[in-house]
Design a protein around this motif. Structure first.
Motif, PDB file in Angstrom:
ATOM      1  N   UNK A  67      -4.885  -1.500 -22.302  1.00  0.00           N
ATOM      2  CA  UNK A  67      -5.183  -0.572 -21.209  1.00  0.00           C
ATOM      3  C   UNK A  67      -4.436  -0.967 -19.944  1.00  0.00           C
ATOM      4  N   UNK A  68      -4.301  -2.274 -19.687  1.00  0.00           N
ATOM      5  CA  UNK A  68      -3.591  -2.722 -18.498  1.00  0.00           C
ATOM      6  C   UNK A  68      -2.115  -2.350 -18.589  1.00  0.00           C
ATOM      7  N   UNK A  69      -1.510  -2.561 -19.752  1.00  0.00           N
ATOM      8  CA  UNK A  69      -0.108  -2.192 -19.942  1.00  0.00           C
ATOM      9  C   UNK A  69       0.084  -0.688 -19.756  1.00  0.00           C
ATOM     10  N   UNK A  70      -0.823   0.109 -20.306  1.00  0.00           N
ATOM     11  CA  UNK A  70      -0.744   1.568 -20.144  1.00  0.00           C
ATOM     12  C   UNK A  70      -0.879   1.951 -18.674  1.00  0.00           C
ATOM     13  N   UNK A  71      -1.778   1.299 -17.952  1.00  0.00           N
ATOM     14  CA  UNK A  71      -1.956   1.560 -16.522  1.00  0.00           C
ATOM     15  C   UNK A  71      -0.667   1.258 -15.763  1.00  0.00           C
ATOM     16  N   UNK A  72      -0.083   0.095 -16.004  1.00  0.00           N
ATOM     17  CA  UNK A  72       1.150  -0.279 -15.320  1.00  0.00           C
ATOM     18  C   UNK A  72       2.283   0.686 -15.677  1.00  0.00           C
ATOM     19  N   UNK A  73       2.351   1.105 -16.930  1.00  0.00           N
ATOM     20  CA  UNK A  73       3.372   2.086 -17.342  1.00  0.00           C
ATOM     21  C   UNK A  73       3.211   3.397 -16.572  1.00  0.00           C
ATOM     22  N   UNK A  74       1.964   3.846 -16.401  1.00  0.00           N
ATOM     23  CA  UNK A  74       1.723   5.083 -15.634  1.00  0.00           C
ATOM     24  C   UNK A  74       2.138   4.913 -14.176  1.00  0.00           C
ATOM     25  N   UNK A  75       1.806   3.764 -13.586  1.00  0.00           N
ATOM     26  CA  UNK A  75       2.168   3.525 -12.188  1.00  0.00           C
ATOM     27  C   UNK A  75       3.684   3.470 -12.002  1.00  0.00           C
ATOM     28  N   UNK A  76       4.367   2.804 -12.906  1.00  0.00           N
ATOM     29  CA  UNK A  76       5.830   2.723 -12.826  1.00  0.00           C
ATOM     30  C   UNK A  76       6.436   4.117 -12.967  1.00  0.00           C
ATOM     31  N   UNK A  77       5.904   4.906 -13.893  1.00  0.00           N
ATOM     32  CA  UNK A  77       6.405   6.274 -14.077  1.00  0.00           C
ATOM     33  C   UNK A  77       6.192   7.106 -12.820  1.00  0.00           C
ATOM     34  N   UNK A  78       5.015   6.980 -12.202  1.00  0.00           N
ATOM     35  CA  UNK A  78       4.738   7.724 -10.974  1.00  0.00           C
ATOM     36  C   UNK A  78       5.673   7.290  -9.855  1.00  0.00           C
ATOM     37  N   UNK A  79       5.900   5.990  -9.729  1.00  0.00           N
ATOM     38  CA  UNK A  79       6.791   5.494  -8.681  1.00  0.00           C
ATOM     39  C   UNK A  79       8.224   5.961  -8.911  1.00  0.00           C
ATOM     40  N   UNK A  80       8.677   5.925 -10.158  1.00  0.00           N
ATOM     41  CA  UNK A  80      10.055   6.325 -10.441  1.00  0.00           C
ATOM     42  C   UNK A  80      10.253   7.821 -10.260  1.00  0.00           C
ATOM     43  N   UNK A  81       9.192   8.596 -10.425  1.00  0.00           N
ATOM     44  CA  UNK A  81       9.262  10.040 -10.220  1.00  0.00           C
ATOM     45  C   UNK A  81       9.009  10.415  -8.768  1.00  0.00           C
ATOM     46  N   UNK A  82       8.580   9.435  -7.967  1.00  0.00           N
ATOM     47  CA  UNK A  82       8.309   9.694  -6.566  1.00  0.00           C
ATOM     48  C   UNK A  82       7.048  10.500  -6.335  1.00  0.00           C
ATOM     49  N   UNK A  83       6.100  10.398  -7.254  1.00  0.00           N
ATOM     50  CA  UNK A  83       4.863  11.159  -7.134  1.00  0.00           C
ATOM     51  C   UNK A  83       3.923  10.460  -6.157  1.00  0.00           C
ATOM     52  N   UNK A  84       3.394  11.237  -5.195  1.00  0.00           N
ATOM     53  CA  UNK A  84       2.396  10.700  -4.272  1.00  0.00           C
ATOM     54  C   UNK A  84       1.180  10.261  -5.078  1.00  0.00           C
ATOM     55  N   UNK A  85       0.550   9.209  -4.631  1.00  0.00           N
ATOM     56  CA  UNK A  85      -0.636   8.730  -5.313  1.00  0.00           C
ATOM     57  C   UNK A  85      -0.351   7.542  -6.205  1.00  0.00           C
ATOM     58  N   UNK A  86       0.918   7.228  -6.421  1.00  0.00           N
ATOM     59  CA  UNK A  86       1.234   6.049  -7.222  1.00  0.00           C
ATOM     60  C   UNK A  86       0.781   4.795  -6.485  1.00  0.00           C
ATOM     61  N   UNK A  87       0.884   4.851  -5.178  1.00  0.00           N
ATOM     62  CA  UNK A  87       0.369   3.765  -4.350  1.00  0.00           C
ATOM     63  C   UNK A  87      -0.734   4.346  -3.482  1.00  0.00           C
ATOM     64  N   UNK A  88      -1.913   3.763  -3.559  1.00  0.00           N
ATOM     65  CA  UNK A  88      -2.996   4.253  -2.696  1.00  0.00           C
ATOM     66  C   UNK A  88      -2.585   4.149  -1.236  1.00  0.00           C
ATOM     67  N   UNK A  89      -3.016   5.129  -0.457  1.00  0.00           N
ATOM     68  CA  UNK A  89      -2.649   5.128   0.956  1.00  0.00           C
ATOM     69  C   UNK A  89      -3.800   4.650   1.806  1.00  0.00           C
TER      70      UNK A  89
END
Length: 89
Positions: A67-89
């Motif tokens: 689950x941790x690896x899947x979480x990190x994969x989702x975060x990396x994908x969001x960051x690489x796509x520039x999607x807001x919400x990848x990093x909490x504000x």
């Protein structure tokens, strides 16, 4: 009657990560208030890094490796796509 909302495991894990991220930010802010930059910067940096590492290890332990690896994969994908919400504000 309040409707019941169902979330996927991934959505729950993402929310869990956001909570950890917010706790880490609060702990680091507390260190910064106690140890201003003008004081002992090396000690301050050491504490900040230790807090971040310890929280990272706790989160990884609670979620487990898959689950941790899947979480990190989702975060990396969001960051690489520039999607807001990848990093909490």
């Amino acid at each position: 009657m309040t409707p019941i909302v169902s979330l996927s495991q991934a959505e729950l894990d993402d929310a869990y990560h956001r909570a950890y991220f917010e706790c880490e930010a609060a702990a680091i802010a507390a260190v910064c208030r106690v140890l201003p930059w003008e004081d002992d910067r090396a000690t301050r940096d050491l504490l900040i890094n230790r807090i971040a590492q310890d929280l990272h290890e706790v989160e990884a332990s609670h979620l487990g490796p898959d689950r941790y690896t899947a979480l990190m994969d989702r975060l990396v994908a969001k960051l690489s796509e520039g999607i807001d919400g990848a990093r909490p504000q």
